[in-house]
Design an enzyme around this catalytic site. Structure first.
Site, PDB file in Angstrom:
ATOM      1  CG  ASN A  73      -0.445   0.001   2.504  1.00  0.00           C
ATOM      2  OD1 ASN A  73       0.699  -0.386   2.699  1.00  0.00           O
ATOM      3  ND2 ASN A  73      -1.217   0.445   3.468  1.00  0.00           N
ATOM      4  CE  LYS A  92       7.798 -11.121   0.268  1.00  0.00           C
ATOM      5  NZ  LYS A  92       6.583 -10.771  -0.511  1.00  0.00           N
ATOM      6  CD  GLU A 106      -6.529  -3.201   8.739  1.00  0.00           C
ATOM      7  OE1 GLU A 106      -5.999  -4.324   8.800  1.00  0.00           O
ATOM      8  OE2 GLU A 106      -5.876  -2.144   8.734  1.00  0.00           O
ATOM      9  N   GLY A 165       1.678 -11.017  10.405  1.00  0.00           N
ATOM     10  CA  GLY A 165       2.649 -10.422  11.324  1.00  0.00           C
ATOM     11  C   GLY A 165       2.846 -11.282  12.567  1.00  0.00           C
ATOM     12  CD  GLN A 207      -4.539 -15.005   8.819  1.00  0.00           C
ATOM     13  OE1 GLN A 207      -4.910 -14.260   7.918  1.00  0.00           O
ATOM     14  NE2 GLN A 207      -4.846 -16.278   8.836  1.00  0.00           N
ATOM     15  CD  GLU A 239       3.299   0.161  12.497  1.00  0.00           C
ATOM     16  OE1 GLU A 239       2.152   0.331  12.931  1.00  0.00           O
ATOM     17  OE2 GLU A 239       4.332   0.364  13.175  1.00  0.00           O
ATOM     18  CB  CYS A 295      -1.342   1.604   8.206  1.00  0.00           C
ATOM     19  SG  CYS A 295      -0.077   1.220   7.049  1.00  0.00           S
ATOM     20  N   GLY A 297       2.373  -5.311   7.518  1.00  0.00           N
ATOM     21  CA  GLY A 297       1.379  -6.094   6.773  1.00  0.00           C
ATOM     22  C   GLY A 297       0.214  -6.438   7.679  1.00  0.00           C
ATOM     23  CB  SER A 298      -2.458  -8.923   7.329  1.00  0.00           C
ATOM     24  OG  SER A 298      -1.703 -10.111   7.238  1.00  0.00           O
ATOM     25  CD  GLU A 312       8.173   0.698  10.421  1.00  0.00           C
ATOM     26  OE1 GLU A 312       9.218   0.372   9.842  1.00  0.00           O
ATOM     27  OE2 GLU A 312       7.048   0.545   9.941  1.00  0.00           O
TER      28      GLU A 312
END
Ligand code: ADP
Length: 503
Positions: A152, A175, A387, A238, A236, A255, A289, A233-234, A466
């Site tokens: 995103n 990645k 979400e 993460g 799940q 995050e 996010c 990322g998501s 971050e």
């Protein structure tokens, strides 16, 4: 459009995946091919980690101000290539071109900021217990860092990780985000971003790119030579990355999801609030996010605010983000669109009223969905808690300031929140009581600046942040140094009484 194979970048060379396998990155607005992409396996990841490990030997010894000069060159080249990279981003993931430019700008800002850090990377000294002894704490590099990012913010999010990791003397295997199948996401723009670092003179092997799907990320997490994983990322994925990395004793920065809210009190500036909510809820097609997916509104101002929001939602122009007049692009891929469509059924089953939108937008091609407003949403409903990651805003009516704060804080996530009020006392009480990592006053939930910590509480993260100075905590170890220049053995905690008065 490149249409040429996007390769991995390993040890300073562009190389195809060893298996020869590829997948396709396509444009979510037109469904046309953007580029074929190398589909990397564990052998590619391991080669990249080895290259990073080799390059670390010299990079960690390169003086930080020299590392900073390379980052300044990254900033200059990114500025020159901003338009080109932004256009590729819009083609690959659909955000409108002005937002894609903003995405690249964040990386430019971060490159200057972290370039300057090359002359800081501050540690500290403190007094010590003994005479003729000196103590200091310094930040040390860690080694090879694994970065796993989503689609995103294809340039900004990797930049938040790469630039602090590089200035601290680490080397990287990156990645970028994609999903296979069908794989519409952002590896091509990631490759162009990495090319900027190579052209800026970053030595071979310091930054390596491997493109691929979840298995590629997983191979990175499992490689024992990777000491830190920084993931966005998501929730799940993460959490699964977190547990695998923990078993191998790695440091992890996470995050993850968000269910951000804007609170509007009766005394708010209505026009300002309506504009900010529209931008926060429907900007990037609700796929930030920090996107606002809940509007917590006090009863008195609600009718007028809703009226303004419906009007603004209807004025949004959907289409291909390369067209400057378009204000909302498509969702990133079919999977994302299907998820939003499924939530319309969830909303109906929860008795929610759809004030505007609620359906796919048919533009012939592409994954478009109409900007959508749900009314009559109650705290605790699925549409209020989960979400959705699309252009969908749930409106929750509340009686009081206290109820608004309670609703805001009662989700599994804690990234950002905002309050619109003209009452200074209410604003400061909100700063005190909102339990998210980012709080805005009279501003939407999007608009973080790179010099402040970015991250969330509860299910959004794992306590790391971050950006800002805090970004360095993910990519450095503290080393405490004691220098004894007394010429004799002084025993800390033991000799203190004896040596009082001696010197
Ligand atoms: P999103 O919903 O943003 O696509 P994901 O959590 O699925 O979020 O993906 C974020 C990043 O994590 C992507 O780069 C993806 O390829 C990667 N990924 C997916 N599964 C795994 C996994 N099991 N291990 C490591 N990385 C993964």
């Amino acid at each position: 459009m490149t249409n040429t194979l996007v390769k991995n970048f390993i040890g300073g060379e562009w190389v195809a995946a060893r298996s020869g396998e590829t997948f396709e990155s396509t444009n979510p607005a037109t469904e046309e091919l953007v580029a074929p992409i190398s589909k990397s396996g564990a052998e590619d990841v391991n080669a990249a980690v080895q290259a990073a490990k080799d390059a670390y030997k010299n990079w960690r010894l390169t003086p930080a101000p020299r590392r900073g000069e390379i980052l300044y060159r990254v900033a200059h080249l990114l500025t020159e290539r901003k338009e080109e990279i932004a256009r590729l981003m819009t083609q690959e993931m659909g955000k409108v071109i002005s937002e894609a430019r903003g995405d690249v700008q964040e990386a430019i800002d971060m490159a200057y900021y972290m370039g300057g850090e090359g002359r800081r990377l501050m540690g500290y000294t403190a007094p010590v217990e003994m005479p003729n002894k000196f103590g200091m704490a310094i930040r040390d590099s860690v080694g090879v860092i694994g970065l796993i990012t989503p689609w995103n913010f294809p340039v900004a999010v990797p930049s938040w990780k790469m630039l602090p990791a590089l200035i601290s003397g680490n080397t990287i295997v990156f990645k970028p985000g994609e999903d296979t199948p069908p794989g519409e996401d952002t590896p091509a723009v990631a490759a162009e971003f990495v090319r900027v670092f190579a052209d800026a003179g970053l030595p071979a092997g310091v930054l390596n790119l491997v493109t691929g799907a979840g298995e590629t990320g997983s191979a990175l997490v499992e490689n024992r030579d990777v000491r830190v994983i920084s993931f966005t990322g998501s929730t799940q994925t993460g959490l699964s990355v977190y547990s695998k990395a923990a078993a191998l004793g790695k440091k992890v920065t996470l995050e993850m999801g968000g269910k951000n809210a804007i609170i509007v009190l009766d005394d708010a500036n209505l026009d300002l609030a309506a504009e900010a909510i529209t931008w926060s809820a429907f900007g990037t097609t609700g796929q930030r996010c920090t996107a606002t997916s809940r509007l917590i509104v006090q009863k008195g101002i609600k009718p007028k605010l809703i009226e303004a929001l419906v009007e603004k939602a209807k004025l949004l122009k959907l289409g291909n983000g390369l067209d400057e007049s378009v204000t909302m692009g498509p969702l990133v891929n079919q999977k994302a669109l299907d998820k939003v469509v499924r939530y319309m059924d969830v909303a109906k089953s929860e008795g929610v009223k759809i004030l505007v939108g609620g359906e796919r937008a048919d533009l012939g091609k592409g994954y478009f969905f109409q900007p959508t407003l749900f009314d009559g949403v109650k705290q605790g409903m699925r549409v209020e808690q989960e979400e959705i990651f699309g252009p969908v805003l749930s409106v929750i009516e509340v009686e009081s300031f206290e109820e608004a704060i309670h609703v805001n804080n009662s989700t599994a996530y804690g990234l950002s929140s905002s309050i619109f009020t003209e009452n200074v006392n209410a604003a400061f009480r909100a700063i005190r009581d909102l339990t998210t990592g980012i709080v805005y006053i009279n501003h939407g939930t999007t608009g973080a600046e790179i010099q402040f910590p970015f991250g969330g509480t509860r299910g959004t993260g794992n306590g790391m942040r971050e950006a800002g100075q805090t970004a360095l905590d993910s990519f450095t170890e503290w080393k405490s140094v004691y220098v004894d220049f007394s010429g004799r053995l002084q025993r800390a905690q033991i000799d203190t009484d004896k040596i009082l008065g001696e010197n």
